[in-house]
Design a protein around this motif. Structure first.
Motif, short mmCIF file in Angstrom:
data_model
loop_
_atom_site.label_atom_id
_atom_site.label_comp_id
_atom_site.label_asym_id
_atom_site.label_seq_id
_atom_site.Cartn_x
_atom_site.Cartn_y
_atom_site.Cartn_z
N GLN A 88 33.64 -15.44 -42.86
CA GLN A 88 33.15 -14.49 -43.85
C GLN A 88 32.67 -13.18 -43.24
O GLN A 88 32.93 -12.10 -43.78
CB GLN A 88 32.03 -15.14 -44.66
CG GLN A 88 32.48 -16.33 -45.50
CD GLN A 88 31.34 -17.13 -46.07
OE1 GLN A 88 30.17 -16.73 -45.95
NE2 GLN A 88 31.63 -18.27 -46.68
N LEU A 89 31.98 -13.28 -42.10
CA LEU A 89 31.38 -12.09 -41.50
C LEU A 89 32.31 -11.38 -40.52
O LEU A 89 32.31 -10.16 -40.42
CB LEU A 89 30.06 -12.45 -40.80
CG LEU A 89 29.00 -13.12 -41.69
CD1 LEU A 89 27.76 -13.46 -40.87
CD2 LEU A 89 28.63 -12.21 -42.86
N LYS A 90 33.08 -12.15 -39.76
CA LYS A 90 33.99 -11.58 -38.76
C LYS A 90 35.43 -11.49 -39.25
O LYS A 90 36.29 -10.99 -38.52
CB LYS A 90 33.95 -12.43 -37.48
CG LYS A 90 32.57 -12.57 -36.85
CD LYS A 90 32.09 -11.27 -36.26
CE LYS A 90 30.77 -11.47 -35.52
NZ LYS A 90 30.26 -10.19 -34.94
N ASN A 91 35.69 -11.99 -40.47
CA ASN A 91 37.05 -12.02 -41.04
C ASN A 91 38.02 -12.78 -40.13
O ASN A 91 39.20 -12.45 -40.06
CB ASN A 91 37.56 -10.60 -41.28
CG ASN A 91 38.69 -10.58 -42.30
OD1 ASN A 91 38.69 -11.35 -43.27
ND2 ASN A 91 39.67 -9.71 -42.09
N MET A 92 37.51 -13.81 -39.44
CA MET A 92 38.34 -14.62 -38.56
C MET A 92 39.10 -15.66 -39.38
O MET A 92 38.52 -16.37 -40.20
CB MET A 92 37.47 -15.34 -37.52
CG MET A 92 38.24 -16.15 -36.50
SD MET A 92 37.14 -17.06 -35.37
CE MET A 92 36.32 -15.71 -34.53
N SER A 93 40.40 -15.73 -39.18
CA SER A 93 41.20 -16.75 -39.85
C SER A 93 40.98 -18.09 -39.15
O SER A 93 40.92 -18.13 -37.92
CB SER A 93 42.68 -16.38 -39.82
OG SER A 93 42.90 -15.15 -40.47
N ILE A 94 40.88 -19.15 -39.92
CA ILE A 94 40.57 -20.47 -39.35
C ILE A 94 41.52 -21.51 -39.94
O ILE A 94 41.73 -21.56 -41.15
CB ILE A 94 39.11 -20.87 -39.62
CG1 ILE A 94 38.15 -19.89 -38.94
CG2 ILE A 94 38.85 -22.30 -39.14
CD1 ILE A 94 36.69 -20.14 -39.23
N LEU A 95 42.09 -22.32 -39.05
CA LEU A 95 42.87 -23.49 -39.45
C LEU A 95 42.05 -24.72 -39.05
O LEU A 95 41.93 -25.03 -37.87
CB LEU A 95 44.23 -23.50 -38.77
CG LEU A 95 45.12 -24.73 -39.06
CD1 LEU A 95 45.46 -24.81 -40.54
CD2 LEU A 95 46.39 -24.70 -38.22
N LEU A 96 41.47 -25.39 -40.04
CA LEU A 96 40.61 -26.54 -39.80
C LEU A 96 41.39 -27.83 -40.05
O LEU A 96 41.82 -28.10 -41.17
CB LEU A 96 39.38 -26.47 -40.71
CG LEU A 96 38.36 -27.61 -40.60
CD1 LEU A 96 37.82 -27.73 -39.19
CD2 LEU A 96 37.22 -27.40 -41.60
#
Length: 344
Positions: free
Chosen positions: A206-214
């Motif tokens: 949300q804050l760093k706009n990092m895409s995450i694949l969990l």
């Protein structure tokens, strides 16, 4: 534009009796700032797919795809060295077994320090040592390790597996990646610690706009954090859509079984009752069923299922099944498509 765009990716394994198709034409796309979940039981090929993305599979594995793009760059046209050099700058991965990933002969502080890129520092060169140490301590605090002095001067075998997992997460965050792949990042942690790590990942998204694949085997847990979910079974694509679609309106029998086995879906059943489960177990690589690999366990299986089903999309909700749930929805959708074609 998608950050990661994969179409019909297959992974084959060399065996004494020939090649075995471990992952069969799986498609996956991740947008900038997206928090996507990848779910399936153990042996479904989730970790294999993640390792193929970052290029760390051994030579006995062979990867093929119709499309394999990272930020518009065709990775299949690059050499393995060029691909790794590109992806190591932009993608980081948290592996399942931290003890096997950390260097047993090097202090934790040194391993963290090596992971931090010099481009993150400013000022004169003699200031770098202090800046690097401060950055290492900040990373440890970010992943919930408060006693940083003891951790920095320890070897991996001197720490618990949960602490080592936090160190692995800190190393993954050190290069400030664009995409973070988290493969069961809280498997060795207690519930309270799990929540802390998931909140950290959510804040990064949300804050760093990092895409995450969990990646996880727990569908219900993914619904609390992800915006979209992809479901795999035995190396095949099953279903993909928004988190709300997957959990509240699953179209594939396997996804339905995952939902039915969750805690939320079993709140009303009597105490000590059996949970709803599919019969049988996931097939081994040497004895994979033809066509839809869920067929031998599927309650809706018919003769048609010996042929691999095609992926059908219902307004972005994709499913790979000959006889999906909510067939009335499917019938109305197909009728609407025919009407549209007739008016063109």
């Amino acid at each position: 534009m998608n950050l990661l765009d994969i179409r019909n990716l297959s992974i084959e394994l060399d065996t004494p009796s020939g090649r075995v198709l471990a992952v069969d034409k799986v498609s996956l796309s991740i947008k900038e700032g997206e928090f996507r979940g990848l779910v399936g039981e153990s042996g479904s090929g989730k970790s294999l797919l993640a390792q193929a993305i970052i290029g760390v599979l051994e030579d006995k594995w062979h990867v093929n795809a119709d499309r394999f793009h990272w930020r518009g760059i065709d990775l299949l046209r690059l050499t393995l060295a060029e691909r790794r050099d590109l992806l190591c700058r932009d993608i980081a991965m948290i592996f399942q077994e931290p003890m096997s990933c950390l260097d047993p002969t090097t202090l934790i502080g040194e391993q963290l320090s090596e992971a931090i890129d010099d481009s993150q520092f400013t000022g004169y060169f003699w200031q770098r040592k202090k800046q690097r140490k401060e950055a290492v301590i900040k990373l440890l605090h970010k992943v919930g390790i408060k006693k940083h002095s003891q951790c920095l001067t320890s070897y991996p075998h001197q720490l618990t597996e949960a602490i080592c997992q936090r160190v692995m997460i800190a190393i993954a965050l050190a290069r400030q990646p664009i995409l973070l792949i988290a493969d069961e990042p809280t498997a060795t942690m207690e519930n309270t610690n799990q929540g802390q790590i998931f909140r950290l990942l959510a804040n990064l998204n949300q804050l760093k706009n990092m895409s995450i694949l969990l990646i996880s085997h727990d569908l219900e847990n993914l619904t609390h954090w992800t915006s979209t979910i992809t479901v795999m079974y035995s190396g095949q694509f099953v279903e993909a859509g928004t988190t709300e679609q997957i959990f509240n309106k699953p179209m594939h029998p396997y996804t339905r079984a995952l939902v039915d086995s969750s805690t939320k879906a079993n709140l009303q059943i009597p105490a000590k009752s059996r949970l709803i489960t599919l019969p049988g177990s996931i097939p081994i690589l040497k004895h994979l069923p033809i066509g839809c690999r869920l067929g031998p366990r599927c309650p809706r299986a018919q003769k048609t299922c010996v042929v691999a089903p095609k992926v059908t999309s219902f307004h972005g909700h994709k499913v790979s099944c000959h006889f999906p749930l909510f067939r009335e929805t499917r019938r109305k959708y197909m009728q609407k498509q025919q009407v549209v074609k007739g008016t063109e």
